[in-house]
Scaffold this motif. Structure first.
Motif, short mmCIF file in Angstrom:
data_model
loop_
_atom_site.label_atom_id
_atom_site.label_comp_id
_atom_site.label_asym_id
_atom_site.label_seq_id
_atom_site.Cartn_x
_atom_site.Cartn_y
_atom_site.Cartn_z
N ALA A 137 -35.37 -21.58 -18.09
CA ALA A 137 -36.45 -20.45 -18.10
C ALA A 137 -36.33 -19.57 -16.86
N GLY A 138 -35.85 -20.01 -15.81
CA GLY A 138 -35.68 -19.41 -14.48
C GLY A 138 -37.20 -19.28 -13.82
N GLY A 139 -37.26 -18.86 -12.68
CA GLY A 139 -38.54 -18.53 -12.07
C GLY A 139 -38.77 -19.87 -11.21
N GLN A 140 -38.70 -21.19 -11.51
CA GLN A 140 -38.92 -22.49 -10.89
C GLN A 140 -37.65 -23.20 -10.95
N TYR A 141 -37.45 -23.96 -9.99
CA TYR A 141 -36.53 -25.14 -9.99
C TYR A 141 -36.93 -26.34 -9.46
N ALA A 142 -37.84 -26.21 -8.54
CA ALA A 142 -38.20 -27.28 -7.52
C ALA A 142 -39.70 -27.25 -7.06
N GLY A 143 -40.44 -28.09 -6.63
CA GLY A 143 -41.66 -27.91 -6.19
C GLY A 143 -42.73 -28.45 -7.36
N LEU A 144 -43.89 -27.72 -7.16
CA LEU A 144 -45.19 -28.09 -8.42
C LEU A 144 -45.18 -27.16 -9.48
N ALA A 145 -45.14 -27.74 -10.57
CA ALA A 145 -45.13 -27.00 -11.70
C ALA A 145 -46.52 -26.60 -12.17
N ARG A 192 -9.70 -29.86 -11.67
CA ARG A 192 -9.40 -29.97 -10.15
C ARG A 192 -9.90 -28.83 -9.48
N LEU A 193 -10.31 -27.80 -9.76
CA LEU A 193 -11.07 -26.93 -9.14
C LEU A 193 -12.63 -27.38 -8.58
N ALA A 194 -13.07 -28.02 -9.85
CA ALA A 194 -14.32 -28.56 -9.57
C ALA A 194 -14.26 -29.79 -8.32
N GLY A 195 -13.03 -30.54 -8.35
CA GLY A 195 -12.92 -31.38 -7.73
C GLY A 195 -12.63 -31.09 -6.22
N SER A 196 -12.12 -30.04 -5.73
CA SER A 196 -11.93 -29.75 -4.59
C SER A 196 -13.03 -28.77 -3.84
N GLY A 197 -13.74 -28.24 -4.85
CA GLY A 197 -15.09 -27.19 -4.70
C GLY A 197 -16.39 -27.80 -4.84
N SER A 198 -17.30 -26.98 -4.76
CA SER A 198 -18.75 -27.30 -4.92
C SER A 198 -19.06 -26.98 -6.18
N ILE A 199 -19.71 -27.51 -6.97
CA ILE A 199 -20.29 -27.61 -8.33
C ILE A 199 -21.75 -27.51 -8.61
N GLY A 200 -22.11 -27.03 -9.87
CA GLY A 200 -23.67 -26.82 -9.92
C GLY A 200 -23.92 -26.64 -11.44
N ALA A 201 -25.18 -26.53 -11.73
CA ALA A 201 -25.54 -26.02 -13.17
C ALA A 201 -26.12 -24.48 -12.88
N LEU A 202 -25.37 -23.69 -13.71
CA LEU A 202 -25.83 -22.23 -13.48
C LEU A 202 -26.88 -21.95 -14.61
N ALA A 203 -27.74 -21.31 -14.28
CA ALA A 203 -28.86 -20.85 -14.89
C ALA A 203 -28.68 -19.54 -15.21
#
Length: 756
Positions: free
Chosen positions: A487-495, A82-93
């Motif tokens: 691994a962290g450090g980069q999540y978007a853009g050019l690898a 229910r909390l996920a349904g009412s709030g914003s969600i994401g994957a946590l690194a």
């Protein structure tokens, strides 16, 4: 007067052709300048994105070590659902100062807002127990024990991130802390815990309202099967008590704060409160909707309470809501699938690059006999020629080897990680793409030309990476040849791998294309294509790679200066350096004017230099370079390519010098590729990985081009005509159908210099 008038009237007519000639000569330089200006304009930073404008009176941080999205469902964990349904969600690194991030490391990192570690011991195969030493526990608070404080101090004193454990509670007037893990996050730097409870009471309403910040340990979710489901249910029951007792106008954040074993995973992140309703979580530190970092939670709490976030203490950025999501069921399935892909990616990636390195080195060894026997020397005794099948087979394998990395990127479109044998399925998908691309390159009409495979494969690789970047870099996220969210450090853009393919593809393709235009216009071709590549690499909307853009600018300048042939004279070097310095300086200034959390590598480095903390950037990059160079198989590939160049390709029988003499623009493209990739790797902290990927893409094709040039080395040209532009034209009978289309575009001096 009349005579003078007639003379003066004729003067413009005589000067007209000269003025037109000067304009024509200046046109390439003007176009290069315009390309440089367009490059700078294309790097204008994106708009700032901060935390939601809504503020709250209370923040409740609820954590459960090990909690993943596959633990959350409407049946076993109804409160979380229910909390996920009412709030914003994401994957946590859950990256921390220790790998993997065990519960103690995760809780400390949550409270520090920076990468910290509870212990400097390695974790194999399971994390150590969490019990925390607490002294002087009373109604008004408690203290971490002396042994606990000494262990934390010892584990963090040599870490390069400048973390201060307890920075988040130190920013508050008081903090309520419930549970042992929360004690690590809620303790001030000197060990003081303002208000502490070892267990969550049945009705925590009064306790939560006592301080503006509350940190609650919901327990640990680990193991598998029924035991794991039971642990998730216990955490959900505790969360239900928090939800029922949360103060009005409060932000409640649920986080799976750590891993529980050596297997790094993605975890749960939910934010429910003003400004966080029904969307996907993201932050400027990730730049990817649906992904946040553990170090983003402390800045989120401060911003939600209307307080400033000191960037020296908190490298993360406040989490925000980005866009609307699909149905909760579909979104949770997508997050579970991303975690599954991350888990499979780690094991497949190391094997992929190891096999690629071994196969390419073996292929280079097989090509050496071909190079030695490709040219038929005059004399009564000559070595036996290579079998045609062997020559054709090696040529096809050289083309296929250069296509492996772009094919692996496209293979990510197939959900190979969902199968029972992900490595085999990924290999099959990659080989299928390689086979298709190889057939297109080998059996097209342009493949007969000396530069056909070289230019075709380079352009194809650059286009594959560019299309993915324009589409949001979806194929590079959690890809075998991309970057991993855990691994962290980069999540978007050019690898880093994508940058190697893209830089090599653009510069080599530009060199091949420039070879077919007039010498005066070759720098224009290189500058225009290179400028577009710099924008694609460095733009915050696209590649978001500041270090890559600076390195690519250097490579483009070198390639443009060398594209007309001849030596690198002082004026050419000076103009190249001035152009590269101008673009780099403009980019750095633009990057510095972006918000601190959105700056690229160059902007962050300059910012740290300005406040005297430059070592916090330099030291991690140095450490990463040392680790990558010592462990990556691509380092071995770079060493092998260096040996191939020195002992084979650049020898009199190797053919590369002759190739460079006949095609100076190609020499320029390869030189620019070497400069760009060798500079970009250390700047990004990935050692020789970028140069290794570029070598894996273009060196097999350079070997193939050298073989073809050597086969025509003894062809003589009895009849040479010169066209009005000064270019020598060779008859097809003298040069052969495979080379006449390209050699006809060469200047006489260039061709004469390359004759044996």
């Amino acid at each position: 007067m009349s005579g003078f008038g007639r003379l003066s009237s004729l003067t413009p007519a005589r000067r007209g052709p000269r003025a037109a000639s000067r304009s024509v000569r200046r046109a390439p330089y003007l176009i290069v300048v315009l390309a440089a200006i367009a490059t700078v304009v294309g790097l204008v930073p994106g708009p700032a994105s901060g935390a939601p404008s809504d503020t709250v009176d209370y923040v409740v941080l609820a954590g459960a070590a090990g909690l993943r999205w596959d633990d959350v469902n409407a049946t076993d964990t109804p409160t979380m659902w229910r909390l996920a349904g009412s709030g914003s969600i994401g994957a946590l690194a859950v990256r921390s100062g220790h790998r993997p991030t065990c519960p103690g490391d995760g809780w400390l990192t949550l409270g520090a807002g920076n990468l910290t570690a509870r212990s400097d011991r390695r974790t194999e195969p399971a994390c150590p127990p969490l019990p925390v030493g607490i002294d002087h526990q009373g109604q008004d608070g408690a203290f971490l024990s002396g042994a606990e404080k000494d262990r934390i101090l010892s584990a963090n004193k040599d870490l390069p991130w400048g973390a201060q454990p307890g920075a988040l509670p130190e920013s508050m007037r008081c903090t309520t802390t419930i549970g042992p893990g929360a004690a690590l996050a809620g303790a001030r730097p000197f060990g003081r815990i303002d208000r502490y409870r070892a267990e969550l009471p049945d009705d925590p309403k009064e306790l939560l309202a006592g301080c503006v910040l509350a940190v609650v340990d919901l327990g640990t979710v680990d193991g598998s099967g029924a035991a794991r489901r039971t642990a998730a249910k216990v955490a959900d029951e505790r969360l239900a008590r928090l939800v029922a007792a949360r103060p009005p106008r409060s932000l409640l954040m649920l986080a799976g704060v750590s891993d529980t074993d050596a297997d790094a995973r993605l975890h749960v992140a939910v934010a429910d409160g003003p400004g966080y309703a029904g969307g996907l979580l993201t932050s400027a530190s990730t730049g990817r909707p649906g992904y946040v970092q553990l170090i983003d939670l402390a800045p989120t709490a401060l911003s939600a309470l209307g307080r400033s976030v000191p960037s020296k203490l908190f490298p993360g950025t406040p989490a925000i809501t980005a866009g609307r999501r699909v149905s909760l069921d579909d979104e949770v399935r997508r997050l579970v699938d991303a975690d599954r892909e991350v888990r499979a990616q780690g094991s497949v990636s190391s094997g992929f690059f190891t096999i690629l390195t071994i196969c390419e080195l073996l292929l280079f060894l097989a090509a050496i006999p071909l190079l030695r026997r490709a040219r038929r020397p005059a004399g009564p005794v000559t070595p036996a020629p290579n079998p045609p099948w062997f020559e054709r087979g090696v040529e096809v394998l050289l083309v296929a080897a250069s296509l492996v990395v772009p094919a692996a990127l496209l293979a990510g479109a197939v959900p190979w990680w969902r199968t029972s044998a992900p490595g085999l399925v990924f290999a099959a998908a990659t080989l299928a793409v390689v086979a298709v691309f190889t057939a297109v390159i080998v059996w097209t009409r342009g493949a007969r030309w000396v530069l056909g495979p070289l230019g075709g494969v380079a352009a194809l690789g650059a286009v594959v990476v560019a299309v993915d970047v324009l589409a949001g870099s979806r194929l590079q996220l959690n890809s075998v040849v991309g970057y991993s969210a855990v691994a962290g450090g980069q999540y978007a853009g050019l690898a880093a791998v994508g940058l190697g393919v893209f830089a090599a593809g653009v510069l080599v393709a530009a060199g091949c294309l420039a070879q077919h235009v007039h010498r005066q216009w070759r720098p224009v071709v290189v500058a225009v294509l290179g400028g577009i590549a710099v924008v694609l690499t460095g733009s915050p909307y696209l590649g978001a790679d500041a270090a890559g853009a600076v390195a690519l600018t250097a490579g483009v300048c070198v390639a443009a200066a060398m594209s007309t042939g001849g030596w690198l004279s002082f004026p050419r070097v000076a103009w190249a350096l001035m152009a590269g310095l101008a673009v780099t300086t403009a980019f750095a200034l633009l990057d510095m004017h972006r918000p601190a959390g959105q700056r690229g590598t160059v902007g962050r480095f300059l910012g740290h230099l300005g406040d005297g903390t430059g070592r916090l950037v330099i030291h991690p990059i140095e450490a990463d370079n040392a680790v990558v160079m010592a462990t990556s198989p691509l380092t071995l590939l770079v060493i092998g390519v260096g040996a191939l160049l020195f002992f084979a390709l650049l020898r009199p029988w190797g053919g590369l010098k002759r190739l460079f003499g006949l095609y100076p623009a190609v020499r320029a493209g390869l030189a620019g590729t070497a400069v760009a990739t060798l500079v970009a790797g250390p700047m990004r902290g990935v050692g020789f990985n970028i140069a290794g990927v570029a070598a894996a893409t273009v060196v097999p094709l350079a070997v193939l081009a050298a073989l073809r040039v050597l086969r025509h080395a003894d062809v003589r040209t009895p009849a040479v005509s010169v066209d009005p532009t000064g270019a020598a034209v060779m008859t097809e009978q003298a040069a052969g159908p495979a080379t006449v289309a390209e050699l006809s575009a060469e200047q006489p001096a260039e061709r004469a210099a390359s004759q044996p």
